[in-house]
Design an enzyme around this catalytic site. Structure first.
Site, PDB file in Angstrom:
ATOM      1  N   ALA A   1      74.313  -1.191  36.032  1.00  0.00           N
ATOM      2  CA  ALA A   1      75.187  -1.724  37.084  1.00  0.00           C
ATOM      3  C   ALA A   1      74.321  -2.450  38.105  1.00  0.00           C
ATOM      4  CB  ALA A   1      75.955  -0.594  37.769  1.00  0.00           C
ATOM      5  N   LYS A   2      74.937  -3.181  38.969  1.00  0.00           N
ATOM      6  CA  LYS A   2      74.200  -3.773  40.083  1.00  0.00           C
ATOM      7  C   LYS A   2      75.160  -4.060  41.215  1.00  0.00           C
ATOM      8  CE  LYS A   2      69.928  -5.319  40.854  1.00  0.00           C
ATOM      9  NZ  LYS A   2      68.717  -4.904  40.137  1.00  0.00           N
ATOM     10  N   GLY A   3      74.638  -4.013  42.436  1.00  0.00           N
ATOM     11  CA  GLY A   3      75.438  -4.366  43.599  1.00  0.00           C
ATOM     12  C   GLY A   3      74.787  -5.507  44.338  1.00  0.00           C
TER      13      GLY A   3
END
Ligand code: GLU
Length: 420
Positions: A107-109
């Site tokens: 995931a990444k934000g």
């Protein structure tokens, strides 16, 4: 997918995934699942500037795949951290965690804001608001954020604190925390240390000579670049050039990295360091050095400059610093590239160690963390080479081997769960 320089960051990462998929003859279902993302959340993050005015920025959390475990990946604060960039980074996390074999997905934000232009209290507000907006999809067994470009242990503390206000104190909600609040020894330098460890594995194959005769140029002097420089210098390598957003410096006989760190602590930039000559960021990439370490943004080595790259070895401390077109051109010239999903996997590896320590409420010694990190990355390096050798060594680059091995593991997990 057609190879071109017009690809978005996500298309460029997917290009490497699709090459891996070809090697493995993946099913259409697997292709559909893994070339897309599981969930994409876009949120508005309003905050009050110190002058009293309100501002609105956009934030994202993209969850790519969780076949192997909870979603995992950093949060980037940068004006370029748009949905395409965050998607690309999220997918890289899936391949990275699989490659180093930690039980996480990807995931990444991102928050599209220039953190350097914000005061500490503005940064805190942005972080707390963003945390609230994404809190329904993160969790210590669901999705565990971490630092990335523009964020640090302080930002992780605000995130943990904000999450804890509703959910109760939850140390394992985030990694990259300060040591007194459940952070792991060795996490801060972990990505830079991993860069040096994988560089050494590659150098051993190239047989370039003694560390003191091996020259390094490092683009970017943030957390990753500065730690890589420091650890490389400690191990005797000759760091001849570094750069940051303000400019670059060059000293053919080698920079005294400990003095450079003091200079940066004092002035905020590498520029103006005594005993060095200025060098433009573009020229640093083209220096006649043994090892080039891009440790800043993505897509800095492209079809435009790849023919002028002189390094024998490129270690991708940054995520996707080499475009697919440049990647194949460099491979044709025999330049060895340690791909991002291996070279910069030290960070998420120690994030995993931190999460394990938090779950058990214990703390490992610093040397213990470093030793385990080193072993894990050396093993991943060996496994990529063995995979390349055993499968398709004639027509598979090192990057393709890394991606194919990672994709193999994710597909295996998804198949076991009954998704494929
Ligand atoms: N942001 C880092 C990366 O790109 C670390 C992620 C993590 O520790 O979860 O790998």
């Amino acid at each position: 997918m057609q190879l071109s320089e017009q690809m978005t960051p996500f298309e460029a990462v997917n290009y490497f995934f699709l090459r891996a998929a070809e090697h493995q003859q993946l099913s259409d279902t697997a292709l559909a699942m893994l070339s897309g993302t599981f969930r994409e959340l876009r949120v508005q993050v309003p905050f009050r500037r110190d002058d009293g005015t309100m501002h609105v920025v956009y934030g994202y959390r993209v969850q790519h795949n969780a076949a192997r475990g909870p979603y995992k990946g950093g949060i980037r604060y940068h004006p370029d951290a748009d949905i395409e960039e965050v998607r690309a980074l999220a997918s890289l996390m899936t391949w990275k965690t699989a490659l180093v074999d930690v039980p996480f997905g990807g995931a990444k934000g991102g928050v599209q804001v220039d953190g350097r232009a914000l005061s500490k209290s503005e940064l805190e507000q942005v972080t707390r608001r963003y945390t609230d907006q994404i809190s329904h999809i993160i969790g210590p067994t669901r999705d565990i954020p971490a630092p990335d470009m523009g964020t640090n242990a302080q930002v992780m503390t605000w995130l943990m604190d904000q999450y804890g206000r509703k959910q109760g104190h939850t140390t394992q909600i985030v990694t990259g925390k300060p040591v007194p609040l459940g952070g792991s020894f060795g996490r801060e330098e972990a990505t830079g240390r991993g860069v040096v460890v994988t560089m050494e594995a590659a150098l051993a194959e190239l047989e370039l000579g003694e560390p003191a005769d091996t020259t390094l140029a490092i683009q970017g002097f943030g957390n990753v670049g500065s730690w890589a420089a420091r650890i490389a210098a400690e191990r005797g390598y000759r760091v001849v050039a570094v750069s940051d957003i303000e400019g670059g410096i060059h000293a053919p006989d080698g920079l005294k990295v400990d003095e450079l760190l003091a200079h940066v602590a004092e002035t905020g930039t590498v520029v103006g360091f005594a005993g060095s000559e200025p060098i433009a960021n573009e020229d640093l990439l083209e220096l006649d050095v043994d090892v080039l370490i891009p440790a800043a943004l993505g897509e800095v080595i492209t079809h435009e400059n790849c023919d002028r790259i002189q390094a024998r070895l490129i270690v991708e401390a940054a995520n996707h610093p080499v475009t697919p077109v440049a990647d194949y051109a460099l491979a044709d010239r025999g330049v060895l590239i340690v791909p991002d999903i291996l070279a910069n996997a030290g960070g998420v590896t120690v994030s995993y160690f931190e999460w394990v320590q938090n779950n058990q409420e214990i703390r490992w010694e610093h040397e213990d963390v470093n030793r385990r990190l080193e072993l894990k990355l050396q093993r991943a390096y060996r496994e990529c080479r063995a995979y390349q050798h055993d499968h398709h060594s004639e027509d598979m680059s090192f990057r393709e081997a890394a991606f194919t091995l990672a994709v193999d593991r994710v597909v295996e997990a998804a198949t076991l769960r009954g998704y494929l």
